[in-house]
Design a protein around this motif. Structure first.
Motif, PDB file in Angstrom:
ATOM      1  N   UNK A   1      57.733  17.964  17.285  1.00  0.00           N
ATOM      2  CA  UNK A   1      57.908  18.656  18.568  1.00  0.00           C
ATOM      3  C   UNK A   1      56.986  18.097  19.631  1.00  0.00           C
ATOM      4  N   UNK A   2      55.762  17.726  19.216  1.00  0.00           N
ATOM      5  CA  UNK A   2      54.818  17.152  20.170  1.00  0.00           C
ATOM      6  C   UNK A   2      55.233  15.733  20.551  1.00  0.00           C
ATOM      7  N   UNK A   3      55.741  14.998  19.559  1.00  0.00           N
ATOM      8  CA  UNK A   3      56.183  13.628  19.853  1.00  0.00           C
ATOM      9  C   UNK A   3      57.329  13.630  20.867  1.00  0.00           C
ATOM     10  N   UNK A   4      58.193  14.641  20.776  1.00  0.00           N
ATOM     11  CA  UNK A   4      59.315  14.725  21.726  1.00  0.00           C
ATOM     12  C   UNK A   4      58.887  15.462  22.999  1.00  0.00           C
ATOM     13  N   UNK A   5      58.223  16.599  22.809  1.00  0.00           N
ATOM     14  CA  UNK A   5      57.872  17.446  23.954  1.00  0.00           C
ATOM     15  C   UNK A   5      56.752  16.874  24.809  1.00  0.00           C
ATOM     16  N   UNK A   6      55.837  16.131  24.188  1.00  0.00           N
ATOM     17  CA  UNK A   6      54.707  15.569  24.934  1.00  0.00           C
ATOM     18  C   UNK A   6      55.165  14.663  26.062  1.00  0.00           C
ATOM     19  N   UNK A   7      55.917  13.596  25.725  1.00  0.00           N
ATOM     20  CA  UNK A   7      56.405  12.709  26.792  1.00  0.00           C
ATOM     21  C   UNK A   7      57.266  13.451  27.815  1.00  0.00           C
ATOM     22  N   UNK A   8      58.089  14.403  27.326  1.00  0.00           N
ATOM     23  CA  UNK A   8      58.908  15.192  28.260  1.00  0.00           C
ATOM     24  C   UNK A   8      58.018  15.972  29.224  1.00  0.00           C
ATOM     25  N   UNK A   9      56.967  16.573  28.681  1.00  0.00           N
ATOM     26  CA  UNK A   9      56.047  17.356  29.511  1.00  0.00           C
ATOM     27  C   UNK A   9      55.354  16.481  30.537  1.00  0.00           C
ATOM     28  N   UNK A  10      54.920  15.291  30.084  1.00  0.00           N
ATOM     29  CA  UNK A  10      54.262  14.371  31.010  1.00  0.00           C
ATOM     30  C   UNK A  10      55.246  13.976  32.115  1.00  0.00           C
ATOM     31  N   UNK A  11      56.489  13.706  31.683  1.00  0.00           N
ATOM     32  CA  UNK A  11      57.502  13.322  32.675  1.00  0.00           C
ATOM     33  C   UNK A  11      57.736  14.463  33.677  1.00  0.00           C
ATOM     34  N   UNK A  12      57.887  15.675  33.151  1.00  0.00           N
ATOM     35  CA  UNK A  12      58.144  16.816  34.041  1.00  0.00           C
ATOM     36  C   UNK A  12      57.004  17.007  35.040  1.00  0.00           C
ATOM     37  N   UNK A  13      55.781  16.787  34.571  1.00  0.00           N
ATOM     38  CA  UNK A  13      54.624  17.031  35.444  1.00  0.00           C
ATOM     39  C   UNK A  13      54.441  15.937  36.487  1.00  0.00           C
ATOM     40  N   UNK A  14      54.890  14.724  36.172  1.00  0.00           N
ATOM     41  CA  UNK A  14      54.562  13.608  37.057  1.00  0.00           C
ATOM     42  C   UNK A  14      55.756  13.071  37.842  1.00  0.00           C
ATOM     43  N   UNK A  15      56.946  13.660  37.642  1.00  0.00           N
ATOM     44  CA  UNK A  15      58.123  13.070  38.295  1.00  0.00           C
ATOM     45  C   UNK A  15      58.622  13.914  39.458  1.00  0.00           C
ATOM     46  N   UNK A  16      57.873  14.969  39.779  1.00  0.00           N
ATOM     47  CA  UNK A  16      58.275  15.755  40.944  1.00  0.00           C
ATOM     48  C   UNK A  16      58.128  14.915  42.201  1.00  0.00           C
TER      49      UNK A  16
END
Lengths: 224, 349
Positions: free
Chosen positions: A27-42
């Protein structure tokens, strides 16, 4: 309680721990990059891409809005395709991972967004690339908050594992349902509940301890 | 004057707004040369555009039109890789320090070197050298939360100097500090400017900061530079009302309230007193001119307020006096003849 039952409790506990551990990892391997993307792609952020941000955000929201028990049943064909079976601990890991990854993504997103934007500006003024800003500034600065978020995710996962017990997963949930409920053995039910409570307490305490180790914000007496 | 380290050439910055309303103009047609090796202060109120102007130097903001030239590079047109190279030649310090809370003093100072890809064997001696420069040897292993504001800004300064920049930008670096600490940090900046020949461009809303370390000053208001030049010249002969209002309280004198309240623009009778501000600059700053005014012209002088101080190591005096309205013209001519500046502020009866 017979030695047989104690053995069963022990095995179920290990199964739960195994499911939680692997699902947290995946979950971290998938959710981590997604979270980083969500936080930095606004818009206006490091990897500004508002459309992709919105799309990923919608998918994550959709995944999070499905009740876990429904999700677990609905993706049985997918689980069977991945693992080869829909029954057992390994099969249970698939819905657990799919349920926890978007949750972790949102937790990590919010942890990263809490980082003072002044630090990003400082790093940019040093000539940092966006990747360097993520690696050297955002993740380390958000780490205490990320650890607490993962603690929360693990506690939720412990709850989810109990539910997969009802659809052929194993672990403490399965034991509680089959022995405690269907065979009406209150002592087994009680043991399951106590083990779960202890497990959650340990995870929570450990998570807070690790987060505090990472956190350098509180002034401490460091001798001298 | 030496070659400009930073040159703003007709810089305008517009922020497009939502449909219907016009653009917000943050900066309008800025022309300004920041001399090499000087300490230049840009002073303005919040919202005047000084922060945007400063951020153009390292490309955190880009001009809508015009050019910003830094160390010979056109910052506004640099591609990302070129911009990162320019940024390594431009250090920056911040009002709220912007230190990484999870990194020790040592690791904070090492950060720009890590980012620049310096190998770790060469990072260590450089960081230790910087820690010594800013006087934080004892605190190297501590974390920002354990430091005072002044110590944090020292870390910020060391960090900004790590990659040997030629220009240092200061964004209100002392605004969050108490007066004593402000003086220490400004003294450190002055030392660095002298010893390393670093060009410093700072923005501030405090004229005292410019007075203490600025060799040059530019006053900005509503996105435009209303006055600029060498600090001493601007301070001794402020041309613009904004500059004057910033100077009030910094160069000592303001008309006392009990006089200001009664002051009128025009004299009401011949017996009125004219309130005149006399500015003593350069070699005349310490001449006993008022005594001579009385002795040679027989004009009585009523001193209302005054101060003498130093700006950029040069004495600077300012007096507010009352002169008989009938003799004012004569007295002013006498003073101007002897190299002083006078300005009529009003009249009181």
């Amino acid at each position: 309680m017979s030695a047989n039952l104690i053995q069963l409790l022990w095995d179920s506990t290990l199964q739960t721990l195994y499911m939680v551990a692997i699902a947290t990892l995946l979950g971290t391997l998938i959710g981590g990059p997604l979270g980083i993307f969500l936080a930095t792609s606004r818009r206006g952020e490091l990897y500004s891409s508002p459309i992709a941000n919105t799309v990923v955000g919608l998918v994550v929201n959709a995944a999070r809005s499905i009740p876990f028990i429904i999700l677990a049943v609905a993706i049985i064909p997918f689980t069977r395709w991945i693992v080869g079976t829909a029954i057992g601990t390994s099969a249970a890991i698939v819905p657990l991972t799919i349920a926890v990854a978007p949750f972790i993504a949102r937790l990590i997103e919010s942890s990263i967004r809490e980082v003072d934007s002044g630090l990003i500006e400082a790093a940019r003024s040093m000539g940092a690339t966006p990747a360097q800003i993520v690696r050297k500034v955002l993740l380390p600065e958000a780490m205490p908050s990320i650890v607490l978020g993962l603690t929360l995710a693990i506690v939720s996962l412990i709850g989810f594992t109990a539910m997969v017990g009802t659809i052929g997963g194993k672990g403490l949930g399965d034991l509680g349902i089959r022995y405690g409920y269907q065979r009406f053995m209150p002592d087994v039910m009680l043991a399951v509940v106590i083990i779960t409570i202890v497990m959650v307490q340990i995870v929570q305490t450990l998570g807070e301890w690790i987060a505090a180790r990472f956190d350098k914000r509180a002034p401490r007496n460091r001798g001298r | 004057m030496a070659e400009a380290a930073i040159s703003f050439q007709g810089v305008t910055r517009r922020y497009p707004q939502k449909k219907g309303s016009g653009d917000v103009i943050a900066l309008q047609d800025i022309w300004l040369d920041v001399p090499q090796g000087a300490v230049t202060g840009i002073i303005g109120r919040s919202g005047a555009g000084k922060s945007t102007l400063l951020r153009m130097v390292n490309g955190l903001e880009r001009p809508s039109s015009g050019k910003v030239i830094v160390n010979g590079h056109n910052v506004g047109e640099a591609d990302p890789a070129a911009l990162r190279a320019i940024r390594r030649e431009v250090g920056m310090i911040f009002q709220h320090f912007n230190l990484l809370a999870m990194r020790s003093v040592y690791d904070n100072i090492a950060l720009p070197l890590e980012i620049a890809g310096v190998d770790s064997a060469r990072i260590k001696p450089r960081v230790n050298e910087l820690i010594e420069l800013v006087g934080l040897t004892q605190q190297a292993a501590r974390y920002p939360a354990e430091l005072s504001g002044g110590q944090k800004q020292r870390v910020g300064i060391a960090r900004a100097l790590a990659t040997n920049p030629r220009v240092l930008l200061s964004d209100e670096a002392t605004s969050a500090l108490d007066p004593d600490t402000t003086r220490q940090v400004l003294a450190l900046l002055k030392d660095i400017n002298r010893e390393l020949g670093l060009t410093i461009l700072l923005i501030t809303h405090e004229m005292a900061v410019v007075r203490d370390i600025g060799t040059h000053v530019a006053v900005i208001e509503n996105g435009q530079i209303v006055e600029s030049g060498e600090t001493y010249d601007v301070f001794s002969r402020p041309q613009h009302a904004t500059t004057r209002s910033f100077l009030t309280g910094v160069t000592g004198v303001a008309v006392p309230h009990f006089i200001a309240d009664r002051m009128t623009a025009e004299p009401r009778s011949a017996d009125d007193e004219t309130v005149v501000q006399i500015t003593f600059v350069g070699p005349h700053a310490t001449d006993p001119m008022l005594a001579r005014l009385t002795a040679e012209l027989g004009v009585s002088v009523n001193i209302m307020a005054g101060a003498i101080e130093e700006i950029g190591d040069k004495p600077f005096g300012s007096l507010i006096v009352g002169l008989p309205a009938s003799r004012t013209a004569e007295a002013r001519a006498f003073l101007e003849q002897h190299g002083l500046f006078t300005e009529v502020l009003g009249h009181v009866s």
